[in-house]
Design a protein around this motif. Structure first.
Motif, PDB file in Angstrom:
ATOM      1  N   SER A 235       0.844  -1.194   0.000  1.00  0.00           N
ATOM      2  CA  SER A 235       0.000   0.000   0.000  1.00  0.00           C
ATOM      3  C   SER A 235       0.879   1.244   0.000  1.00  0.00           C
ATOM      4  CB  SER A 235      -0.926   0.006   1.218  1.00  0.00           C
ATOM      5  OG  SER A 235      -0.167  -0.042   2.412  1.00  0.00           O
ATOM      6  N   VAL A 236       0.285   2.352  -0.363  1.00  0.00           N
ATOM      7  CA  VAL A 236       0.982   3.634  -0.385  1.00  0.00           C
ATOM      8  C   VAL A 236       0.496   4.421   0.817  1.00  0.00           C
ATOM      9  CG1 VAL A 236       1.360   5.757  -1.680  1.00  0.00           C
ATOM     10  CG2 VAL A 236       1.123   3.586  -2.889  1.00  0.00           C
ATOM     11  N   THR A 237       1.410   4.757   1.713  1.00  0.00           N
ATOM     12  CA  THR A 237       1.022   5.483   2.915  1.00  0.00           C
ATOM     13  C   THR A 237       1.669   6.863   3.017  1.00  0.00           C
ATOM     14  OG1 THR A 237       2.777   4.395   4.176  1.00  0.00           O
ATOM     15  CG2 THR A 237       0.595   3.365   4.222  1.00  0.00           C
ATOM     16  N   ALA A 238       2.705   7.099   2.259  1.00  0.00           N
ATOM     17  CA  ALA A 238       3.399   8.389   2.307  1.00  0.00           C
ATOM     18  C   ALA A 238       2.790   9.366   1.307  1.00  0.00           C
ATOM     19  CB  ALA A 238       4.885   8.203   2.013  1.00  0.00           C
ATOM     20  N   LEU A 239       2.494  10.556   1.769  1.00  0.00           N
ATOM     21  CA  LEU A 239       1.909  11.581   0.911  1.00  0.00           C
ATOM     22  C   LEU A 239       2.818  11.895  -0.275  1.00  0.00           C
ATOM     23  CD1 LEU A 239      -0.277  13.641   0.278  1.00  0.00           C
ATOM     24  CD2 LEU A 239       0.865  15.225   1.839  1.00  0.00           C
TER      25      LEU A 239
ATOM     26  N   THR B 117       4.704   9.933  -1.880  1.00  0.00           N
ATOM     27  CA  THR B 117       4.559   8.876  -2.884  1.00  0.00           C
ATOM     28  C   THR B 117       3.247   9.032  -3.636  1.00  0.00           C
ATOM     29  OG1 THR B 117       5.875   7.399  -1.494  1.00  0.00           O
ATOM     30  CG2 THR B 117       4.608   6.378  -3.260  1.00  0.00           C
ATOM     31  N   VAL B 118       2.192   9.386  -2.939  1.00  0.00           N
ATOM     32  CA  VAL B 118       0.901   9.631  -3.592  1.00  0.00           C
ATOM     33  C   VAL B 118       1.055  10.763  -4.604  1.00  0.00           C
ATOM     34  CG1 VAL B 118      -1.477  10.438  -3.243  1.00  0.00           C
ATOM     35  CG2 VAL B 118      -0.474   8.795  -1.650  1.00  0.00           C
ATOM     36  N   GLU B 119       1.746  11.826  -4.212  1.00  0.00           N
ATOM     37  CA  GLU B 119       1.956  12.960  -5.112  1.00  0.00           C
ATOM     38  C   GLU B 119       2.798  12.562  -6.323  1.00  0.00           C
ATOM     39  OE1 GLU B 119       3.603  15.691  -2.263  1.00  0.00           O
ATOM     40  OE2 GLU B 119       1.669  16.690  -1.995  1.00  0.00           O
ATOM     41  N   ARG B 120       3.816  11.729  -6.108  1.00  0.00           N
ATOM     42  CA  ARG B 120       4.647  11.266  -7.224  1.00  0.00           C
ATOM     43  C   ARG B 120       3.839  10.433  -8.209  1.00  0.00           C
ATOM     44  NH1 ARG B 120       9.637   8.023  -5.442  1.00  0.00           N
ATOM     45  NH2 ARG B 120       8.790   8.423  -3.411  1.00  0.00           N
ATOM     46  N   ILE B 121       2.996   9.549  -7.673  1.00  0.00           N
ATOM     47  CA  ILE B 121       2.156   8.716  -8.533  1.00  0.00           C
ATOM     48  C   ILE B 121       1.159   9.578  -9.301  1.00  0.00           C
ATOM     49  CG2 ILE B 121       0.387   6.904  -8.550  1.00  0.00           C
ATOM     50  CD1 ILE B 121       1.941   5.653  -6.141  1.00  0.00           C
ATOM     51  N   ALA B 122       0.527  10.512  -8.594  1.00  0.00           N
ATOM     52  CA  ALA B 122      -0.438  11.404  -9.249  1.00  0.00           C
ATOM     53  C   ALA B 122       0.231  12.202 -10.365  1.00  0.00           C
ATOM     54  CB  ALA B 122      -1.067  12.345  -8.226  1.00  0.00           C
ATOM     55  N   GLY B 123       1.417  12.709 -10.107  1.00  0.00           N
ATOM     56  CA  GLY B 123       2.135  13.467 -11.113  1.00  0.00           C
ATOM     57  C   GLY B 123       2.547  12.603 -12.296  1.00  0.00           C
ATOM     58  N   GLY B 124       3.046  11.427 -12.002  1.00  0.00           N
ATOM     59  CA  GLY B 124       3.491  10.523 -13.057  1.00  0.00           C
ATOM     60  C   GLY B 124       2.371  10.043 -13.952  1.00  0.00           C
ATOM     61  N   LEU B 125       1.195   9.861 -13.362  1.00  0.00           N
ATOM     62  CA  LEU B 125       0.035   9.392 -14.126  1.00  0.00           C
ATOM     63  C   LEU B 125      -0.835  10.544 -14.622  1.00  0.00           C
ATOM     64  CD1 LEU B 125      -0.975   6.281 -11.980  1.00  0.00           C
ATOM     65  CD2 LEU B 125       0.429   6.374 -14.047  1.00  0.00           C
ATOM     66  N   ARG B 126      -0.390  11.768 -14.356  1.00  0.00           N
ATOM     67  CA  ARG B 126      -1.103  12.982 -14.778  1.00  0.00           C
ATOM     68  C   ARG B 126      -2.530  13.038 -14.241  1.00  0.00           C
ATOM     69  NH1 ARG B 126       3.355  15.189 -15.491  1.00  0.00           N
ATOM     70  NH2 ARG B 126       4.116  15.752 -17.535  1.00  0.00           N
ATOM     71  N   ILE B 127      -2.651  12.742 -12.953  1.00  0.00           N
ATOM     72  CA  ILE B 127      -3.936  12.856 -12.258  1.00  0.00           C
ATOM     73  C   ILE B 127      -3.989  14.256 -11.657  1.00  0.00           C
ATOM     74  CG2 ILE B 127      -5.365  11.988 -10.359  1.00  0.00           C
ATOM     75  CD1 ILE B 127      -3.898   9.266 -10.754  1.00  0.00           C
ATOM     76  N   LEU B 128      -5.025  14.990 -11.961  1.00  0.00           N
ATOM     77  CA  LEU B 128      -5.157  16.350 -11.438  1.00  0.00           C
ATOM     78  C   LEU B 128      -5.151  16.336  -9.920  1.00  0.00           C
ATOM     79  CD1 LEU B 128      -7.967  17.731 -13.767  1.00  0.00           C
ATOM     80  CD2 LEU B 128      -5.496  18.061 -13.974  1.00  0.00           C
ATOM     81  N   GLY B 129      -4.408  17.250  -9.334  1.00  0.00           N
ATOM     82  CA  GLY B 129      -4.325  17.338  -7.882  1.00  0.00           C
ATOM     83  C   GLY B 129      -5.688  17.471  -7.228  1.00  0.00           C
ATOM     84  N   ALA B 130      -6.575  18.236  -7.830  1.00  0.00           N
ATOM     85  CA  ALA B 130      -7.907  18.460  -7.265  1.00  0.00           C
ATOM     86  C   ALA B 130      -8.698  17.157  -7.124  1.00  0.00           C
ATOM     87  CB  ALA B 130      -8.685  19.442  -8.126  1.00  0.00           C
ATOM     88  N   LEU B 131      -8.448  16.187  -7.998  1.00  0.00           N
ATOM     89  CA  LEU B 131      -9.174  14.920  -7.917  1.00  0.00           C
ATOM     90  C   LEU B 131      -8.802  14.115  -6.678  1.00  0.00           C
ATOM     91  CD1 LEU B 131      -9.059  13.783 -11.644  1.00  0.00           C
ATOM     92  CD2 LEU B 131     -10.986  14.766 -10.400  1.00  0.00           C
ATOM     93  N   LEU B 132      -7.610  14.394  -6.136  1.00  0.00           N
ATOM     94  CA  LEU B 132      -7.146  13.689  -4.939  1.00  0.00           C
ATOM     95  C   LEU B 132      -7.080  14.619  -3.737  1.00  0.00           C
ATOM     96  CD1 LEU B 132      -4.272  11.618  -6.581  1.00  0.00           C
ATOM     97  CD2 LEU B 132      -6.566  10.852  -6.006  1.00  0.00           C
TER      98      LEU B 132
END
Length: 69
Positions: A27-31, A33-48
Motif C-alpha cells: 500500500s501507499v502510505t506516504a503523501l 509517494t501519492v503525489e509522485r504517482i499522481a504526477g506521473g500518471l497525470r492525475i489532477l491534484g484536485a481529484l485527490l
C-alpha cells in the motif's frame, strides 16, 4: 497496455514496487509517494484533494470568470 516499467519510470518508483501496489500486495502510505504517482500518471491534484501539480494549467481549472470591460 502500459507496463509496470513505464509506470515506474513516470512515477520515479521501482517497477517491483509498482507491481506490488497494483496487485494489492503493498500500500501507499506516504503523501510524497501519492503525489509522485499522481504526477506521473497525470492525475489532477484536485481529484485527490492535493495541490495542483506543476504541469497542470491552473488557468483552465480556475472557477472564477473573468470579465472584460
Amino acid at each position: 497496455m502500459v507496463s509496470f516499467n513505464r509506470i515506474a519510470e513516470a512515477c520515479a518508483l521501482k517497477a517491483e514496487r509498482v507491481s506490488q501496489i497494483a496487485q494489492g500486495m503493498a500500500s501507499v502510505t506516504a503523501l510524497a509517494t501519492v503525489e509522485r504517482i499522481a504526477g506521473g500518471l497525470r492525475i489532477l491534484g484536485a481529484l485527490l484533494r492535493l495541490a495542483a501539480q506543476p504541469w497542470e494549467d491552473t488557468a483552465v481549472l480556475s472557477t472564477k470568470s473573468q470579465h472584460v470591460k
